[in-house]
Write a protein that holds these residues in place. Structure first.
Motif, PDB file in Angstrom:
ATOM      1  N   SER A 145       2.550   1.802  -3.429  1.00  0.00           N
ATOM      2  CA  SER A 145       1.595   2.449  -4.339  1.00  0.00           C
ATOM      3  C   SER A 145       1.492   3.942  -4.063  1.00  0.00           C
ATOM      4  N   ALA A 146       1.425   4.283  -2.771  1.00  0.00           N
ATOM      5  CA  ALA A 146       1.309   5.702  -2.414  1.00  0.00           C
ATOM      6  C   ALA A 146       2.486   6.504  -2.974  1.00  0.00           C
ATOM      7  N   LEU A 180      -3.772   2.566  -6.947  1.00  0.00           N
ATOM      8  CA  LEU A 180      -4.192   3.774  -6.224  1.00  0.00           C
ATOM      9  C   LEU A 180      -5.667   4.093  -6.421  1.00  0.00           C
ATOM     10  N   TRP A 234      -6.343   7.922   5.101  1.00  0.00           N
ATOM     11  CA  TRP A 234      -5.945   7.927   3.706  1.00  0.00           C
ATOM     12  C   TRP A 234      -4.461   8.289   3.691  1.00  0.00           C
ATOM     13  N   ALA A 239       2.190   7.451  -6.666  1.00  0.00           N
ATOM     14  CA  ALA A 239       1.355   8.613  -7.012  1.00  0.00           C
ATOM     15  C   ALA A 239       2.236   9.818  -7.330  1.00  0.00           C
ATOM     16  N   GLY A 275      -0.181   9.756  -0.436  1.00  0.00           N
ATOM     17  CA  GLY A 275      -0.142   9.429  -1.865  1.00  0.00           C
ATOM     18  C   GLY A 275      -1.505   9.025  -2.403  1.00  0.00           C
ATOM     19  N   GLU A 276      -2.275   8.370  -1.578  1.00  0.00           N
ATOM     20  CA  GLU A 276      -3.627   7.977  -1.999  1.00  0.00           C
ATOM     21  C   GLU A 276      -4.506   9.212  -2.191  1.00  0.00           C
ATOM     22  N   SER A 282      -3.460  10.978  -5.265  1.00  0.00           N
ATOM     23  CA  SER A 282      -3.928  10.278  -6.463  1.00  0.00           C
ATOM     24  C   SER A 282      -5.365  10.684  -6.797  1.00  0.00           C
ATOM     25  N   LEU A 338      -2.716   5.420 -12.689  1.00  0.00           N
ATOM     26  CA  LEU A 338      -2.845   5.444 -11.225  1.00  0.00           C
ATOM     27  C   LEU A 338      -3.510   4.158 -10.720  1.00  0.00           C
ATOM     28  N   GLN A 339      -4.528   3.703 -11.450  1.00  0.00           N
ATOM     29  CA  GLN A 339      -5.194   2.446 -11.057  1.00  0.00           C
ATOM     30  C   GLN A 339      -4.246   1.257 -11.140  1.00  0.00           C
ATOM     31  N   ARG A 381       0.825  -1.199   0.000  1.00  0.00           N
ATOM     32  CA  ARG A 381       0.000   0.000   0.000  1.00  0.00           C
ATOM     33  C   ARG A 381       0.871   1.266   0.000  1.00  0.00           C
ATOM     34  N   GLU A 382       1.964   1.236   0.765  1.00  0.00           N
ATOM     35  CA  GLU A 382       2.847   2.405   0.812  1.00  0.00           C
ATOM     36  C   GLU A 382       3.666   2.551  -0.471  1.00  0.00           C
TER      37      GLU A 382
END
Lengths: 361, 361
Positions: free
Chosen positions: A177-178, A300, A260, A181, A263-264, A267, A295-296, A174-175
């Motif tokens: 991905s962030a 994100l 949230w 962004a 980065g999320e 995004s 982004l997806q 998750r991080e």
């Protein structure tokens, strides 16, 4: 190994980017001038890296501060812990602070360095993708206030930034991905070829391929360094780095920092900024769709949270630092890689775009 | 009316010195660029000057922060009140903070201005002699930490300083004397003719004669401005402004901030620094005696507090910012108006001078 220099006259400093960088202390010990070192890290990072890091510092007189993990602790009250430790250990003006962690640790450690005895040296050792490509470069430091993010802070440049790509191996998905962004942001605001390169390599990047990561971090830092070198204290062009951030800060404030990830929120905020650019007739809809898709693919969110309403959005956006004398200044696109800072978007157009994106009236 | 300019390149600013200055807003309203103004003052000053001051600001959007009075409140926690007020009133980066008060208000307001949204403009309106001749000039801002004075802060220059001598009429005698300590300091460290002028005019000054006061404030600010212009961030020569301050900070820390006024602690500290200079064979004893006499005529203490011992002194002095890598750097005199920053005084010589001055072993 890739190096680049952030050119700020006498405040210039190098950004070193490589795997296995921290372990090779010959490359960076020279950036610690004095005898005293204070390592600032957090509860998550300390068990992974702190002892190894301390062992690399040789004869230095070391103290450490282990902060609680998370944006919720990026406050003046937590900052006090750093000052307490420095003073209890008699650290003087010759001390060097080392930020070993993500953006929160870097922002707080940097701000502590800016204020301790009116300014001491510090080094950024970012352990997340987000902090490698964004917060550790450019000298923005600070803490949050209950009424707004990063409202209290300073510009304070580090002696160097050590982006050790090996540290990304322990980063949760998750991080990671962030962080992507902000990587994608550089393509959108000022580097169309890099955006296309990201579209071509997104699958490999999400598998954390070492060579691709090095290139992505390097291009991101290069873009950031260029923008910051033009405008260190955000009088003008530097503001383009905030694409999606005014929307994003509203989301972070409404949802509570940390629920949230930054980065999320950025995004979802960038998608809103692109949609607004399209609505204003400044941007072809294909760029919005490509941005959203990339982004997806980076894992994100591309829509704002369901529990916010339009008034709340507008009110929180009005608190953002990017407001001057009542007018909301937003970063918008006039093409892929072409950004402007503009007060031209009327509030009702912004409200319309928010409603179309699914935000309640 | 006397004006002088503190020459710091693009951060240069004027210091206006006059009676009835604040009431003549045409002279200074031009230094407030934006629409928003936040006045920071304290409980003692507010009833005397706040309403009048607000009335002079015309159409500005004004908010105010009234801090508790005293050095004991010069903390990060109190600073938070300023940020709270600014954010509750949606003040943005274009706001101007106005420090209406003495050194504590000026240091805190200046530090808040340095940190709010990473830096906004501010104006110093010093209401005490001490702050007119010292803390409002030169850009040092900050707060105390339980383990040391001014340990958290920033260099942040105001847009202008308004030294309105009429405000000194409401100043209690003890605080007026405390300000005289810094006035006398300029004579000792760098201006022998001014020291002689002070000896000749001390009686009239203590009666607060308007013409003499204007001259004393002007010469003090001129001396400070020259030293600061040479060395804005205290890399070298600026340190001479700290004559007596390392001893003085130890006294303030030991006695609790505010029980000994800063100027009183500096007075006793300067006598110790002069005595040490004599002990090292650098200074003729006559200068020590003249300094002591002038300070006494200004109503200031010339001996350290009776409840401190030598070890406590040395330990607290070791915490001062003026220590680099374990060596105590002190400002000492090599003649009237001739100061040096030196690490040459051995600890046992300092201890000897403290004992001779009556400090318990």
């Amino acid at each position: 190994m890739k190096n680049l220099e952030l050119d700020l006259g006498e405040r210039s400093y190098p950004i070193l980017i490589s795997r296995e960088l921290v372990g090779n202390s010959a490359l960076w010990l020279k950036y610690i001038a004095g005898r005293q070192v204070c390592i600032v890290t957090n509860e998550t990072i300390a068990p992974l890296y702190l002892d190894n890091f301390k062992a690399l510092l040789g004869e230095k007189e070391i103290c450490e501060v282990i902060l609680p993990d998370g944006e919720a602790f990026k406050t003046l009250a937590t900052l006090q812990q750093i000052f307490d430790t420095l003073l209890e250990n008699n650290h003087n003006r010759g001390t060097t602070l080392i930020a070993l962690g993500g953006g929160v640790v870097g922002d707080m450690c940097g701000f502590a360095a800016a204020c301790y005895q009116r300014g001491v040296q510090f080094i950024q050792v970012p352990t997340t993708l987000l902090s490698m490509v964004d917060s550790s470069v450019g000298g923005k430091t600070g803490v949050n206030h209950p009424l707004g993010k990063n409202m209290i802070g300073a510009f304070h440049q580090p002696n160097c930034v050590l982006a050790d790509l090996s540290m990304l191996e322990t980063l949760p998905d998750r991080e990671f991905s962030a962080g992507m962004a902000e990587v994608i942001k550089y393509g959108l605001i000022c580097d169309a070829p890099f955006f296309k390169w990201l579209e071509d390599n997104i699958a490999g990047l999400m598998r954390r391929d070492g060579g691709l990561l090095e290139e992505a971090v390097y291009q991101s830092c290069l873009n950031k360094a260029r923008v910051v070198a033009e405008d260190e204290r955000e009088g003008g062009r530097r503001a383009i780095l905030n694409l999606g951030h005014t929307f994003g800060h509203a989301i972070e404030t409404a949802e509570g920092y940390g629920n949230w990830l930054h980065g999320e929120a950025v995004s979802a905020g960038m998608v809103l900024a692109l949609a607004l650019s399209v609505e204003l007739g400044w941007l072809d809809e294909s760029v919005l769709l490509r941005g959203k898709q990339l982004l997806q693919m980076a894992g994100l969110p591309v829509a704002p949270p369901e529990n916010m309403n339009v008034d709340q959005f507008l009110q929180l956006m009005g608190r953002d630092k990017k407001v001057l004398d009542g007018r909301l200044r937003l970063v918008l696109l006039k093409g892929l890689g072409v950004s402007v800072v503009s007060s031209d978007a009327p509030e009702n157009t912004i409200a319309h775009v928010l409603r179309v994106a699914g935000v309640r009236a």
